[in-house]
Scaffold this motif. Structure first.
Motif: not given
Length: 289
Positions: A199-201, A206-210, A240-246, A249-252
């Motif tokens: 979340p954030g953008h 979501v991302a997809f892992t395959i 990004d709707v929530d820049q701090a959250q984005a 999430t990005r660093r994580s």
């Protein structure tokens, strides 16, 4: 330039619709300073991520993923015949670039089993539908379209306040045709495809892992737009709707995949767009493979 990757028992094809200068870097990434841009200008230009006017170069693309059981389309790009007056390069477009790219990947619209959207922004849902006899119909007639429930609910609420054109012409017609599935974050398809909440953008991005039993590849959507954001994960972009959250999430996400063999398939990095995450100082780099 590679458009095809093989990892584990997956084959991944890039289908490019457009790749071009898109937005001035300092405007697109509000936290970016002229000083930091100057420090990074040389490698960014060399990587074809920045042009001579300091405009970010972005790629707009889908990925076709073939597992032993399914053919999956991840994010459906910009689309044709869509009224997008704010974006002249996207507005009422009629070219055959995208469909030719699909054919080059060895698939027709009838071959897609699942269309999976990381989120429901204009440039990720466009080819969900096509115009037929004045009506929007699903482009991929045999596919199930998988939407994250939280993302779908968010745009349903926004659309109730004022029509959101991409939602109205590229998502709702799929729902009306009964071709969609609303899924939670624990959703899996077979033993290969999983959802990773990012979340954030947007709230439900979501991302997809395959991969069978492990993440052979991850599709990051709009979690990261430019290679500059791998170096500086705290730099969020203006939409990004929530820049701090984005940023969090990005660093994580980058920590999760740093120094692993997981192929990171980005939505918007300039070609080759695909690489492996490696640590670099206090940030990261997406190293081409």
């Amino acid at each position: 330039m590679s458009l095809k990757y093989t990892v584990g028992d997956l084959t991944i094809h890039r289908v490019i619709e457009q790749e071009a200068p898109f937005f001035p870097a300092l405007e697109f990434i509000p936290g970016l300073t002229p000083e930091v841009l100057a420090e990074n200008r040389a490698w960014m230009r060399e990587a074809k991520a920045l042009d001579d006017q300091d405009t970010l170069i972005l790629c707009f693309q889908s990925y076709v993923v073939k597992t032993p059981h399914h053919t999956i389309l991840i994010d459906s790009c910009i689309g044709n015949d869509k009224p997008r007056p704010q974006r002249p390069k996207w507005h009422m477009k009629t070219d055959d670039t995208y469909l030719r790219g699909l054919n080059a990947a060895g698939v027709s619209v009838d071959d897609i089993d699942f269309v999976m959207c990381t989120h429901l922004h204009v440039d990720h849902v466009g080819w969900n539908t096509r115009l037929e006899n004045g009506r929007w119909v699903p482009t991929f007639p045999k596919a199930r379209y998988v939407f994250a429930r939280q993302e779908f609910d968010y745009w349903t609420a926004q659309n109730a306040k004022a029509e959101v054109p991409p939602f109205a012409d590229s998502v709702l017609p799929v729902v009306e045709a009964g071709r969609h599935e609303l899924v939670g974050n624990d959703h899996q398809i077979g033993d290969h495809i999983r959802i990773l909440p990012t979340p954030g953008h947007t709230p439900g991005h979501v991302a997809f892992t395959i991969g069978r039993g492990k993440d052979d590849a991850v599709f990051s959507g709009d979690l990261i737009h430019s290679p500059l954001q791998t170096h500086y994960p705290e730099l969020s972009m203006k939409f990004d709707v929530d820049q701090a959250q984005a940023a969090k999430t990005r660093r994580s996400f980058l920590e999760r995949y740093c120094d692993t063999d997981t192929l990171c398939c980005t939505a918007h990095f300039p070609s080759p767009s695909v690489g492996k995450i490696r640590r670099k100082g206090s940030g990261f780099v997406c190293a081409s493979v």
